[in-house]
Design an enzyme around this catalytic site. Structure first.
Site, PDB file in Angstrom:
ATOM      1  CB  CYS A  40      -0.891  -0.012   1.239  1.00 42.76           C
ATOM      2  SG  CYS A  40      -2.070   1.355   1.296  1.00 42.76           S
ATOM      3  CG  ASP A  42      -0.625   3.706   5.485  1.00 40.84           C
ATOM      4  OD1 ASP A  42       0.309   4.158   6.194  1.00 40.84           O
ATOM      5  OD2 ASP A  42      -1.809   3.700   5.863  1.00 40.84           O
ATOM      6  NE  ARG A  44      -0.521   4.665   8.940  1.00 42.61           N
ATOM      7  CZ  ARG A  44      -1.785   4.456   9.286  1.00 42.61           C
ATOM      8  NH1 ARG A  44      -2.172   4.733  10.517  1.00 42.61           N
ATOM      9  NH2 ARG A  44      -2.651   3.979   8.417  1.00 42.61           N
ATOM     10  CG  HIS A 101      -1.382  -1.343   5.830  1.00 37.63           C
ATOM     11  ND1 HIS A 101      -1.863  -0.310   6.589  1.00 37.63           N
ATOM     12  CD2 HIS A 101      -1.668  -1.025   4.552  1.00 37.63           C
ATOM     13  CE1 HIS A 101      -2.406   0.598   5.784  1.00 37.63           C
ATOM     14  NE2 HIS A 101      -2.297   0.189   4.541  1.00 37.63           N
ATOM     15  CB  CYS A 104      -5.699  -0.643   4.656  1.00 37.87           C
ATOM     16  SG  CYS A 104      -5.384  -0.193   2.938  1.00 37.87           S
TER      17      CYS A 104
HETATM   18 ZN   LIG Z   1      -3.379   0.896   2.987  1.00 37.43          ZN
END
Ligand SMILES: [Zn+2]
Length: 202
Positions: A40, A42, A44, A101, A104
């Site tokens: 992803c 993302d 993090r 993860h 999400c």
């Molecule tokens: Zn995600």
């Protein structure tokens, strides 16, 4: 930008002297990564950080929710499929890891509806994963549903990977393996998909 440039200067003064030979060899010989990671976007969940990988080790595709669409060679703009094609057919990676993860935003948008500002592209993109909504666990709380979907999205991406004929052929020839993982941001624990279950990595 200041913060980024500060980071770059730190890289040049602290990391580059130690890694210089490695970068130069990679520039000379070209990349030959063993692993393709689909993760992803993302901020993090950085695959290189989670797997402790250095330059040249992982070919990484990141998109909203770390999705693999099904094989569909048409006139659409298939950025993820293009990266798969390059990694599998040109670079000859030996394994593909789909890294999902917790928390999400893409999965949440699919389950609870995309925020109004994310309907031009995020909403239609997440339709790729909608089949997972047909298998929601009975009597589950909202958090359970999200966690269930985050895992099922990884499993669906693994199913979609096998729809690419050259991935299917490479698996059949024993040249390629597929793996699913989920990273929990809060605890920092990585779990691996074993059948339908997630098993924390010891
Ligand atoms: Zn995600």
């Amino acid at each position: 930008m200041d913060r980024l440039l500060e980071g770059y200067r730190r890289f040049r003064s602290e990391v580059w002297p130690l890694e210089r030979a490695r970068y130069e060899a990679l520039a000379r010989k070209g990349q030959r990564p063993e692993t393709l990671v689909i993760a992803c976007s993302d901020s993090r969940v950085d695959p290189q950080t989670v797997f402790g990988a250095g330059p040249g080790e992982m070919f990484v595709v990141r998109n909203v929710a770390g999705l693999v669409p099904p094989y569909r060679p048409d006139a659409g703009y298939h950025g993820t499929s293009a990266a798969l094609e390059y990694a599998v057919r040109v670079l000859g990676v030996a394994q593909i890891v789909v890294l999902g993860h917790a928390q999400c935003g893409g999965v949440k948008a699919m389950v609870e509806g995309a925020p109004e500002e994310a309907r031009d592209f995020v909403e239609p993109w997440m339709k790729i994963a909608e089949p997972v909504l047909r298998s929601l666990p009975a009597q589950a709380g909202p958090g359970d549903v999200l966690e269930h979907c985050e895992t099922e999205v990884v499993r669906l991406s693994l199913v979609h990977l096998a729809t690419f004929p050259w991935i299917d052929a490479a698996i059949a020839a024993g040249r390629l393996t597929l793996h699913g993982c989920r990273f929990d941001i809060r605890t920092g624990v990585l779990a691996r998909l074993v059948g339908e279950r997630l098993v924390p990595v010891a």
